[in-house]
Design an enzyme around this catalytic site. Structure first.
Site, PDB file in Angstrom:
ATOM      1  N   ARG A   1     -39.724  17.182  68.380  1.00 35.08           N
ATOM      2  CA  ARG A   1     -39.956  18.175  67.324  1.00 35.08           C
ATOM      3  C   ARG A   1     -38.635  18.516  66.654  1.00 35.08           C
ATOM      4  O   ARG A   1     -37.825  19.271  67.190  1.00 35.08           O
ATOM      5  CB  ARG A   1     -40.603  19.433  67.905  1.00 35.08           C
TER       6      ARG A   1
ATOM      7  N   ASP B   1     -35.911  20.040  63.880  1.00 40.68           N
ATOM      8  CA  ASP B   1     -35.734  21.319  63.199  1.00 40.68           C
ATOM      9  C   ASP B   1     -35.743  21.140  61.683  1.00 40.68           C
ATOM     10  O   ASP B   1     -35.688  20.016  61.165  1.00 40.68           O
ATOM     11  CB  ASP B   1     -34.401  21.953  63.614  1.00 40.68           C
TER      12      ASP B   1
ATOM     13  N   TYR C   1     -30.430   9.929  68.782  1.00 42.73           N
ATOM     14  CA  TYR C   1     -30.078  10.584  67.527  1.00 42.73           C
ATOM     15  C   TYR C   1     -28.748  10.056  67.009  1.00 42.73           C
ATOM     16  O   TYR C   1     -27.918   9.556  67.786  1.00 42.73           O
ATOM     17  CB  TYR C   1     -29.938  12.094  67.718  1.00 42.73           C
TER      18      TYR C   1
ATOM     19  N   ARG D   1     -27.114  19.470  67.805  1.00 39.71           N
ATOM     20  CA  ARG D   1     -26.258  20.086  66.796  1.00 39.71           C
ATOM     21  C   ARG D   1     -25.205  20.991  67.425  1.00 39.71           C
ATOM     22  O   ARG D   1     -24.104  21.137  66.902  1.00 39.71           O
ATOM     23  CB  ARG D   1     -27.120  20.843  65.795  1.00 39.71           C
TER      24      ARG D   1
END
Length: 262
Positions: free
Chosen positions: A47, A49, A107, A195
């Site tokens: 999921r 952001d 990622y 992040r």
């Protein structure tokens, strides 16, 4: 049915449905329900952001056998907005679960410290950083974070959710155009973890923090106030790994267990 998909996250308020907000899940479910004339409910591998992109997202959905799987991607291409695409759709075993069967997520985070900032054609997926970055120091700091830890210092806590994760890869590579790409892989990620890790490494890269600082935060029992969360638009989910069909159920069962540190 397994769906492989991608999206430009710029105009989305993240993956998950939210009232009165444009989300990836909302657009996909509504469009698929219209095209198939069936109620569609998607389960996703990761999921993302608001503002985060994906080129290798995976979701699954349960549909009747009468659905034409082979032609679904083409039908959806005509109905979906241009900032989200379903690349392929295929039937998978009933044990396949896009979330719980996944082995790891990959990622990439792109940041440019070129004097001119980000290239105009990549400005939506590349962070422009105003100061030079020492990639060597960032990689030393990154190496100290690898392994299974409680990453609560780098996560936003969610009620009942564990923050224990196995960080399998955290490596930064500088290209000739002064774009530094961080490659980040783990069995799973908690909310804002990638992040936050990037934010901590940027502080090391510009010399504000020592290389040992990010790893020292792993001893904290809560979120570290000194860690800045890097902007969302530099981040993309690029791949999700799954085991073979015979191992899907066992993997899902193992993933559902609440982890503790050994």
């Amino acid at each position: 049915m397994r769906l492989d998909l991608g999206y430009d996250g710029t105009e989305f308020s993240g993956w998950a449905r939210q009232p009165s907000r444009r989300t990836v899940c909302g657009v996909l479910e509504d469009t698929m329900s219209m095209v198939l004339r069936e109620d569609v409910s998607l389960t996703v591998a990761g999921r993302t952001d608001a503002g985060v992109h994906a080129s290798g997202q995976v979701a699954h959905v349960d549909l009747p056998d009468s659905v034409d799987v082979a032609g679904l991607a083409k039908r959806l291409a005509r109905a979906l907005p241009t900032d989200v695409r379903v690349f392929s759709a295929r039937v998978v075993p009933a044990a396949f679960d896009a979330r719980f069967s996944a082995l790891r997520r990959h990622y990439e985070y792109r940041v440019s410290d070129a004097v001119f900032g980000a290239h105009p054609l990549r400005r939506l997926d590349t962070l422009a950083w105003p100061r030079p970055l020492d990639v060597g120091a960032m990689n030393v700091a990154a190496g100290l974070l690898l392994g299974e830890h409680d990453f609560c210092a780098f996560c936003k806590r969610r009620e009942g959710a564990t923050t224990i994760r196995e960080l399998q890869r955290l490596e930064l590579v500088r290209a000739a155009d002064d774009v530094v790409t961080a490659f980040v892989s783990a069995d799973a990620f908690c909310h804002s973890m990638v992040r936050s890790l990037i934010g901590a490494l940027l502080a090391v890269g510009e010399g504000r923090k020592a290389v040992e600082w990010p790893a020292s935060l792993l001893s904290l029992q809560g979120r570290a106030s000194g860690v800045a969360v890097a902007p969302a638009h530099g981040l993309s989910l690029v791949r999700v790994d799954f085991p073979g069909d015979s191992e899907l159920a066992a993997r899902a069962e193992a993933t559902r267990r609440v982890r503790t540190l050994s």
